[in-house]
Design an enzyme around this catalytic site. Structure first.
Site, PDB file in Angstrom:
ATOM      1  N   GLU A   1    -144.509 -39.308  62.388  1.00  6.03           N
ATOM      2  CA  GLU A   1    -143.509 -39.854  63.307  1.00  6.03           C
ATOM      3  C   GLU A   1    -144.058 -41.057  64.075  1.00  6.03           C
ATOM      4  OE1 GLU A   1    -140.406 -36.816  64.659  1.00  6.03           O
ATOM      5  OE2 GLU A   1    -141.329 -37.431  66.540  1.00  6.03           O
TER       6      GLU A   1
ATOM      7  N   GLU B   1    -144.078 -43.921  61.808  1.00 10.50           N
ATOM      8  CA  GLU B   1    -142.715 -44.429  61.619  1.00 10.50           C
ATOM      9  C   GLU B   1    -142.282 -45.263  62.830  1.00 10.50           C
ATOM     10  OE1 GLU B   1    -140.002 -41.241  60.754  1.00 10.50           O
ATOM     11  OE2 GLU B   1    -138.366 -42.619  60.252  1.00 10.50           O
TER      12      GLU B   1
ATOM     13  N   CYS C   1    -137.305 -32.994  65.429  1.00 10.24           N
ATOM     14  CA  CYS C   1    -137.957 -31.678  65.283  1.00 10.24           C
ATOM     15  C   CYS C   1    -137.013 -30.540  65.599  1.00 10.24           C
ATOM     16  CB  CYS C   1    -139.130 -31.529  66.244  1.00 10.24           C
ATOM     17  SG  CYS C   1    -140.223 -32.906  66.251  1.00 10.24           S
TER      18      CYS C   1
ATOM     19  N   SER D   1    -135.803 -40.148  63.238  1.00  5.78           N
ATOM     20  CA  SER D   1    -136.961 -40.190  62.359  1.00  5.78           C
ATOM     21  C   SER D   1    -136.650 -39.352  61.126  1.00  5.78           C
ATOM     22  CB  SER D   1    -138.168 -39.603  63.100  1.00  5.78           C
ATOM     23  OG  SER D   1    -139.154 -39.215  62.175  1.00  5.78           O
TER      24      SER D   1
ATOM     25  N   LYS E   1    -133.583 -22.314  64.067  1.00 10.45           N
ATOM     26  CA  LYS E   1    -134.571 -22.438  62.991  1.00 10.45           C
ATOM     27  C   LYS E   1    -134.205 -21.549  61.800  1.00 10.45           C
ATOM     28  CE  LYS E   1    -137.684 -25.394  64.566  1.00 10.45           C
ATOM     29  NZ  LYS E   1    -137.956 -26.625  63.804  1.00 10.45           N
TER      30      LYS E   1
ATOM     31  N   GLU F   1    -132.083 -23.679  59.871  1.00  8.19           N
ATOM     32  CA  GLU F   1    -132.848 -24.797  59.312  1.00  8.19           C
ATOM     33  C   GLU F   1    -133.562 -24.380  58.022  1.00  8.19           C
ATOM     34  OE1 GLU F   1    -136.344 -26.196  61.440  1.00  8.19           O
ATOM     35  OE2 GLU F   1    -135.958 -28.242  60.820  1.00  8.19           O
TER      36      GLU F   1
ATOM     37  N   GLU G   1    -132.045 -28.563  51.151  1.00 12.91           N
ATOM     38  CA  GLU G   1    -133.033 -29.617  50.882  1.00 12.91           C
ATOM     39  C   GLU G   1    -134.467 -29.157  51.134  1.00 12.91           C
ATOM     40  OE1 GLU G   1    -130.587 -29.706  53.146  1.00 12.91           O
ATOM     41  OE2 GLU G   1    -131.109 -30.847  54.943  1.00 12.91           O
TER      42      GLU G   1
ATOM     43  N   CYS H   1    -138.296 -26.108  73.943  1.00 10.85           N
ATOM     44  CA  CYS H   1    -138.461 -24.844  73.205  1.00 10.85           C
ATOM     45  C   CYS H   1    -138.882 -23.684  74.109  1.00 10.85           C
ATOM     46  CB  CYS H   1    -139.482 -25.019  72.104  1.00 10.85           C
ATOM     47  SG  CYS H   1    -139.201 -26.492  71.125  1.00 10.85           S
TER      48      CYS H   1
END
Lengths: 591, 160
Positions: A287, A290, A313, A333, A372, A375, A380, A517
């Site tokens: 990151e 980037e 994230c 990102s 999560k 996720e 993908e 979090c």
């Protein structure tokens, strides 16, 4: 401006409070814990809920005919308040018994058993029988989402979930419908959650007093995997988990249990006990690179570069972005979240290293988060249908698993994570709090860009609990402007600026949950105690401070991973394994 | 629960948007906007609520909450002749439920439902302030007072 101070009497004790104080808070200052259900006050991190609808906090006020709800009645001069007369106690109990009369009596097997505020209230109010028998409302359970289970039959209409979803997250999936006995909190048109704009952030779960909203329980799948001799079972743990898990075993909020956590996972039978922090360091490598890449090209006049770059994230944030800002999908990102980077590396680099086929490896993650779960189920993040991360547990589910395996957590010796995917720096630890990801990125990006070593790695300007924060960091002559938002409604403010072309930021960090979090939807229940979330944040920064290495690029195992396997950050291999793309999910069907 | 899905034509969407705009897209005017939209569509199915939500930039759940709270708003199409039986205290005491049962029997539908031919729908409403005429029945805008179960067949004869 000087705040007027108000003098009143509560239970025969003279009390002085600032103007604007509720009777609930005034009483609390005297050690009088007036019961409340619909009320929840986390004002310091942007949430306040109170419709004065549960009427469990009623008190007597001299000169007032009816009982007053302490949560919304403001202290006024000369007020004489009584909080424990027979009339007050009787009225509260009637109200509670009426709530209980329309509540399923399945407490013993309820997922909320032992953490239920309704159960606690029945106990503190001395309810020994429920004198009212009448109709009991019944609604279908919604198990459509991979993250959240809705069981509206257990709804007590406190409306905390509705308020946090609409006010703090700006998502507004939940709403109270109908009236009188028929009223209940559901989604628009009673649609299943997977047919709505839900981001699965789980804040509704975090504030629900009962079992009406809970995470999807995946503990049984973990137990089965651990018992399967053919499987190598790998576990990773997110940074915020170690700041909160101890609470589930009666330890003080903010107690860091990193060592005991590692030991407990080993005793549960995991073959490899690793740390998502390792992957957080990896995330920063990608990151930060980037960020610098986009920044450099932007400064060279490349008009195609999208700035600000936005962190990616947080899975609830990514889902929100895809559902609500499909026109801005070029901004975040492309780096995957640490959890997914971990899964990807575990099932490629590490599986190769130990000679195990990816299909014989089970990657379990322990997260402070319910999003999560959704996720890791994304298409993908799988190869030939085999997911990079197989099962995600919340902090609460891990606590439950430790209890079920008869482990006395508090007396466990300290242990360590295994090498190589268990080594991390302080930069990775702070991923668990609002401001932490961008601070970690700044530490690395600064050194990558300037080629010099930071003397002071603490960026205090990025820390705190304010909903939207900003800071400018001097990268040797370039002023890098950073924005931070936690709570999706706050994020929307920054996104609308980008849409209008008026954003002044180069980089933005977004975390969906208030506090980041540490305040995640999968953490042990805070039950409205803001001090718990603050204590967790303090623990995060103290863990960072205690680390020898505090910059991600200094992690020796990360360096070796690039040398042996990945090549360079943003390189071809890194791109395939560590990056992702975003999809427009705003479609008519997903309203 | 499933709701009747209306296929909104582009013209209908434009009209709904212009209703919102006539109130300055003000979230505070939601109830007035819903009234006008119901006048226009006859009822407020999910698609209609979604257009309004998008135009006012509020969650559709907020609109659904309001629509289900007020009995004046309906999510199913009403009959050509909408029959409301007052079940306020005075009408109730004077036998409104017997009148209601007669309507249900003759039309073969329940409260809140519409006959399959789309001609009649029945619903209860709370006091309309005509307690002296209890029990009261409204068909469209027309009010019938001191209604007995025996009168019901005659009332229905007026609407064919």
């Amino acid at each position: 401006m000087m705040m007027e101070s108000i003098k009143l009497t509560i239970d025969d004790t003279p009390v002085e409070v600032p103007e604007g104080t509720t009777l609930l808070d005034a009483a609390k200052g005297q050690g009088i814990m007036v019961p409340a259900l619909c009320h929840m006050d986390l004002s310091g991190i942007g949430f306040h809920s109170g419709n004065a609808s549960c009427r469990l906090c009623v008190v007597e006020v001299d000169g007032r005919r009816n009982l007053a709800p302490a949560c919304t009645t403001l202290a006024s001069p000369g007020m004489v308040v009584k909080t424990r007369t027979p009339r007050v106690l009787g009225a509260r109990r009637i109200n509670l018994e009426l709530l209980l009369s329309d509540h399923p009596k399945e407490c013993l097997s309820c997922i909320k058993s032992g953490h239920c505020e309704l159960q606690d209230l029945a106990e503190t109010m001395g309810v020994r029988e429920i004198s009212y028998e009448g109709a009991v409302s019944s609604h279908a359970k919604d198990t459509s989402s991979p993250s959240i289970v809705r069981d509206p039959s257990k709804c007590v209409m406190c409306r905390r979930c509705e308020n946090i979803c609409r006010e703090v997250q700006g998502v507004g999936v939940l709403t109270a419908v109908n009236r009188g006995f028929e009223s209940v909190v559901v989604t628009a048109f009673d649609r299943d959650l997977d047919q709505t704009m839900c981001t699965y952030c789980g804040q509704c779960v975090a504030v629900c007093p009962t079992g009406a909203l809970s995470e999807k329980d995946d503990t049984e799948s973990v137990i089965r995997a651990l018992a399967d001799p053919k499987k190598s079972v790998v576990v990773q743990v997110a940074p915020a988990v170690r700041t909160a898990l101890g609470e589930s075993f009666g330890m003080a909020p903010g107690t860091l249990v990193t060592g005991k956590l590692a030991t407990s996972l080993r005793r549960l039978g995991f073959d490899y006990v690793f740390d998502t922090d390792f992957a957080a360091d990896l995330t920063i490598m990608e990151e930060a690179s980037e960020l610098l890449d986009r920044l450099t090209r932007h400064l060279q006049g490349d008009a195609s570069v999208k700035l600000p770059i936005i962190t990616s994230c947080c899975p609830a944030w990514v889902t929100h972005l895809e559902k609500r800002f499909p026109d801005l999908l070029d901004y975040p990102s492309s780096a995957r979240s640490p959890m997914q980077m971990f899964g990807s590396i575990a099932k490629s680099y590490f599986a190769e290293k130990i000679g195990v086929a990816r299909t014989d490896m089970v990657v379990v993650s322990v997260m402070p988060c319910v999003a999560k779960k959704a996720e890791c189920a994304r298409e993908e993040f799988a190869t030939d249908g085999n997911p990079d991360v197989d099962i995600t547990l919340t902090t609460r589910e891990l606590a439950s698993l430790i209890k079920r395996f008869n482990i006395d957590f508090k007396s466990l010796p300290e242990g360590d994570f295994d090498a190589p995917l268990g080594e991390s720096t302080g930069a990775a630890v702070i991923f668990g709090t609002t401001g932490g990801v961008i601070e970690a990125a700044a530490r690395t990006a600064y050194e990558f860009h300037t080629g010099t070593s930071l003397t002071q790695v603490d960026f205090h300007g990025l820390r705190g609990f304010e909903g939207i924060r900003s800071a400018t960091i001097d990268f040797a002559g370039i002023n890098v402007k950073i924005g931070i938002a936690h709570g999706l409604a706050n994020a929307r403010v920054l996104m609308e600026e980008i849409r209008k072309g008026s954003s002044e930021f180069h980089a933005i960090e977004v975390m969906a949950c208030p506090g980041g979090c540490i305040g995640g939807g999968g953490q042990p229940f805070h039950q409205g105690d803001e001090a718990i979330i603050r204590a967790r944040q303090k623990a995060i920064y103290s863990e960072d401070k205690g680390k020898t290495l505090r910059k991600s690029h200094e992690n020796p195992h990360i360096k070796r991973l690039y040398e042996e396997f990945l090549g360079a950050p943003l390189g071809e291999k890194a791109h395939g394994l560590l990056h992702t793309h975003y999809v427009d999910r705003s479609g008519k069907k997903t309203k | 629960m499933t709701f009747v899905q209306a296929k909104l034509s582009p013209t209908a969407v434009r009209e709904l948007k212009s209703i919102c705009q006539s109130f300055g897209n003000d979230k505070g005017e939601l109830i007035n906007i819903l009234h006008k939209s119901q006048e226009f569509c006859g009822y407020l199915p999910p698609d209609v609520q979604e257009v309004i939500a998008e135009e006012l930039d509020i969650p559709v759940s907020t609109i659904y909450g309001v629509v289900t709270f007020y009995s004046l708003f309906v999510m199913e199409p009403r009959g050509k002749y909408h029959i409301s039986i007052c079940t306020g205290t005075a009408c109730f005491v004077k036998g409104a439920m017997d009148v209601m049962d007669e309507f249900k029997l003759l039309l073969g539908i329940d409260m809140g439902e519409t006959t399959p031919d789309g001609n009649y729908s029945i619903d209860s409403l709370r006091c309309i302030g005509a307690c002296g005429l209890a029990p009261v029945v409204m068909v469209g805008d027309k009010i019938y007072g001191r209604v007995t179960p025996d009168d019901v067949i005659g009332i229905l004869d007026n609407y064919k």
